[in-house]
Design an enzyme around this catalytic site. Structure first.
Site, PDB file in Angstrom:
ATOM      1  N   GLU A  33       0.849  -1.177   0.000  1.00  0.00           N
ATOM      2  CA  GLU A  33       0.000   0.000   0.000  1.00  0.00           C
ATOM      3  C   GLU A  33       0.890   1.234   0.000  1.00  0.00           C
ATOM      4  OE1 GLU A  33      -2.522   3.123   0.756  1.00  0.00           O
ATOM      5  OE2 GLU A  33      -0.818   2.702   2.022  1.00  0.00           O
ATOM      6  N   MET A  34       0.510   2.277  -0.724  1.00  0.00           N
ATOM      7  CA  MET A  34       1.366   3.463  -0.792  1.00  0.00           C
ATOM      8  C   MET A  34       0.669   4.733  -0.334  1.00  0.00           C
ATOM      9  SD  MET A  34       3.336   2.759  -4.430  1.00  0.00           S
ATOM     10  CE  MET A  34       2.084   3.645  -5.272  1.00  0.00           C
ATOM     11  N   ASP A  38      -5.753  -7.216  -4.876  1.00  0.00           N
ATOM     12  CA  ASP A  38      -4.850  -8.025  -5.702  1.00  0.00           C
ATOM     13  C   ASP A  38      -3.960  -8.891  -4.810  1.00  0.00           C
ATOM     14  OD1 ASP A  38      -5.944  -6.373  -7.575  1.00  0.00           O
ATOM     15  OD2 ASP A  38      -4.085  -5.394  -8.134  1.00  0.00           O
TER      16      ASP A  38
END
Length: 66
Positions: free
Chosen positions: A11-12, A36
């Site tokens: 996660e960003m 995903d």
């Protein structure tokens, strides 16, 4: 390398959200879902993401404000 460390997801955007909150001394919260699976090369189709995540957001908002 992430797999060796036991990472289950990537996660960003929330990282930036928390960085900005810390910088400006504000509170922040991220509600995340996983769409995903990078190790199995599986992904939720875009149409499913568009329709199913709305329910997740409603549940999260209800939990946050009750």
């Amino acid at each position: 390398q992430l797999q060796r460390h036991g990472c289950l997801a990537v996660e960003m955007e929330a990282a930036e959200l928390y960085m900005l909150a810390a910088r400006y001394q504000r509170r922040a919260l991220a509600v995340l879902t996983i769409s995903d699976h990078i190790l199995r090369d599986e992904a939720l189709p875009a149409s499913d993401r568009e329709t199913s995540f709305g329910a997740m957001v409603e549940i999260a908002l209800e939990a946050a404000f009750t």
